[in-house]
Each structure stands twice: as C-alpha cells, then as structure tokens.
Design a protein around this motif. Structure first.
Motif, PDB file in Angstrom:
ATOM      1  N   LEU A  22       0.816  -1.211   0.000  1.00  0.00           N
ATOM      2  CA  LEU A  22       0.000   0.000   0.000  1.00  0.00           C
ATOM      3  C   LEU A  22       0.854   1.268   0.000  1.00  0.00           C
ATOM      4  O   LEU A  22       0.320   2.370  -0.102  1.00  0.00           O
ATOM      5  CB  LEU A  22      -0.935   0.001   1.210  1.00  0.00           C
ATOM      6  CG  LEU A  22      -1.869  -1.207   1.310  1.00  0.00           C
ATOM      7  CD1 LEU A  22      -2.707  -1.129   2.570  1.00  0.00           C
ATOM      8  CD2 LEU A  22      -2.743  -1.314   0.073  1.00  0.00           C
ATOM      9  N   ASP A  38       3.534   4.104  -1.417  1.00  0.00           N
ATOM     10  CA  ASP A  38       3.641   4.761  -2.722  1.00  0.00           C
ATOM     11  C   ASP A  38       4.693   4.147  -3.641  1.00  0.00           C
ATOM     12  O   ASP A  38       4.494   4.079  -4.844  1.00  0.00           O
ATOM     13  CB  ASP A  38       3.953   6.251  -2.541  1.00  0.00           C
ATOM     14  CG  ASP A  38       2.765   7.023  -1.996  1.00  0.00           C
ATOM     15  OD1 ASP A  38       1.613   6.568  -2.182  1.00  0.00           O
ATOM     16  OD2 ASP A  38       2.982   8.080  -1.386  1.00  0.00           O
ATOM     17  N   VAL A  78      -9.038  -2.738  -0.060  1.00  0.00           N
ATOM     18  CA  VAL A  78      -8.011  -2.374  -1.019  1.00  0.00           C
ATOM     19  C   VAL A  78      -8.564  -2.468  -2.433  1.00  0.00           C
ATOM     20  O   VAL A  78      -9.337  -3.376  -2.749  1.00  0.00           O
ATOM     21  CB  VAL A  78      -6.797  -3.325  -0.866  1.00  0.00           C
ATOM     22  CG1 VAL A  78      -5.769  -3.082  -1.941  1.00  0.00           C
ATOM     23  CG2 VAL A  78      -6.186  -3.182   0.516  1.00  0.00           C
ATOM     24  N   TYR A 123      -7.113  -1.976  -6.681  1.00  0.00           N
ATOM     25  CA  TYR A 123      -5.865  -2.040  -7.434  1.00  0.00           C
ATOM     26  C   TYR A 123      -6.101  -1.601  -8.858  1.00  0.00           C
ATOM     27  O   TYR A 123      -7.231  -1.609  -9.362  1.00  0.00           O
ATOM     28  CB  TYR A 123      -5.265  -3.445  -7.398  1.00  0.00           C
ATOM     29  CG  TYR A 123      -6.149  -4.528  -7.977  1.00  0.00           C
ATOM     30  CD1 TYR A 123      -6.108  -4.828  -9.330  1.00  0.00           C
ATOM     31  CD2 TYR A 123      -7.012  -5.257  -7.167  1.00  0.00           C
ATOM     32  CE1 TYR A 123      -6.912  -5.824  -9.863  1.00  0.00           C
ATOM     33  CE2 TYR A 123      -7.807  -6.258  -7.684  1.00  0.00           C
ATOM     34  CZ  TYR A 123      -7.748  -6.537  -9.031  1.00  0.00           C
ATOM     35  OH  TYR A 123      -8.542  -7.525  -9.561  1.00  0.00           O
ATOM     36  N   LYS A 167      -0.687  -1.533  -8.939  1.00  0.00           N
ATOM     37  CA  LYS A 167      -0.546  -0.602  -7.821  1.00  0.00           C
ATOM     38  C   LYS A 167      -1.780  -0.764  -6.954  1.00  0.00           C
ATOM     39  O   LYS A 167      -2.899  -0.670  -7.440  1.00  0.00           O
ATOM     40  CB  LYS A 167      -0.425   0.843  -8.334  1.00  0.00           C
ATOM     41  CG  LYS A 167      -0.221   1.835  -7.220  1.00  0.00           C
ATOM     42  CD  LYS A 167       1.124   1.596  -6.553  1.00  0.00           C
ATOM     43  CE  LYS A 167       1.231   2.306  -5.237  1.00  0.00           C
ATOM     44  NZ  LYS A 167       1.560   1.455  -4.127  1.00  0.00           N
ATOM     45  N   HIS A 192      -4.134   0.299  -3.595  1.00  0.00           N
ATOM     46  CA  HIS A 192      -4.521   1.485  -2.846  1.00  0.00           C
ATOM     47  C   HIS A 192      -5.507   1.099  -1.748  1.00  0.00           C
ATOM     48  O   HIS A 192      -6.432   0.322  -2.005  1.00  0.00           O
ATOM     49  CB  HIS A 192      -5.200   2.519  -3.748  1.00  0.00           C
ATOM     50  CG  HIS A 192      -4.407   2.872  -4.962  1.00  0.00           C
ATOM     51  ND1 HIS A 192      -3.391   3.782  -4.938  1.00  0.00           N
ATOM     52  CD2 HIS A 192      -4.480   2.423  -6.231  1.00  0.00           C
ATOM     53  CE1 HIS A 192      -2.875   3.901  -6.151  1.00  0.00           C
ATOM     54  NE2 HIS A 192      -3.527   3.064  -6.946  1.00  0.00           N
ATOM     55  N   GLU A 193      -5.315   1.667  -0.585  1.00  0.00           N
ATOM     56  CA  GLU A 193      -6.291   1.460   0.482  1.00  0.00           C
ATOM     57  C   GLU A 193      -7.498   2.346   0.202  1.00  0.00           C
ATOM     58  O   GLU A 193      -7.364   3.501  -0.172  1.00  0.00           O
ATOM     59  CB  GLU A 193      -5.692   1.818   1.839  1.00  0.00           C
ATOM     60  CG  GLU A 193      -6.639   1.534   2.987  1.00  0.00           C
ATOM     61  CD  GLU A 193      -6.000   1.776   4.343  1.00  0.00           C
ATOM     62  OE1 GLU A 193      -6.715   1.573   5.340  1.00  0.00           O
ATOM     63  OE2 GLU A 193      -4.826   2.144   4.408  1.00  0.00           O
TER      64      GLU A 193
END
Length: 81
Positions: free
Chosen positions: A23, A25, A60, A62, A75, A77-78
């Motif tokens: 999660l 960067d 999450v 993605y 990638k 992301h929460e």
C-alpha cells in the motif's frame, strides 16, 4: 534473503516486510498467470486483496499499471473510509 543487503533495502525504502508494504507509494506488485504442477493459476491479485482484508481489515483496490505478455504490474490502494 535476510542478508545485510535485505535489511539495508528495507530500511532505505521504509519497508516492514508485510503485505501492507504493497500500500506504500513506492511499492508495486508484479504478478503473472502461470502453469505449475499441471494447473493454471491466474488472478493472484484477488487473493492478495482478500488476504489484506482478512488479516489487516483494510479494504483495497488495485489498478493494472503495465502488462507484458502474461506478466502484470499492479498498484494497490487502500480505500478511504
């Protein structure tokens, strides 16, 4: 693994060594569809998302950033509450 280079890398990039690192960067997940032991495995990313939900109680999402044949870069992301 677990060499001094491993620990230096973790410290340099502020990594904890858990799935929650996905999660951050600067971390991406590289995944791919593969045949192994006469079975075809695909969509591993969905298992990762489920694992994070079940073990860390985080929702999450993605996005697929890049594709090379059957290799995918994601990638994660929460989801904000």
């Amino acid at each position: 693994m677990f060499t001094q280079n491993y620990y230096d890398f973790k410290e340099r990039y502020n990594l904890d060594g858990t799935f929650l690192d996905l999660l951050k960067d600067n971390v991406y997940l590289i995944d791919g569809d593969v045949y192994w032991s006469n079975s075809y495995y695909e969509n591993y990313i969905d298992h990762i998302v489920l694992f994070i939900k079940e073990h860390y109680n985080k929702d999450v999402t993605y996005e697929k950033v890049q594709t090379f044949d059957n290799i995918y870069i994601y990638k994660l992301h929460e989801v904000a509450e």
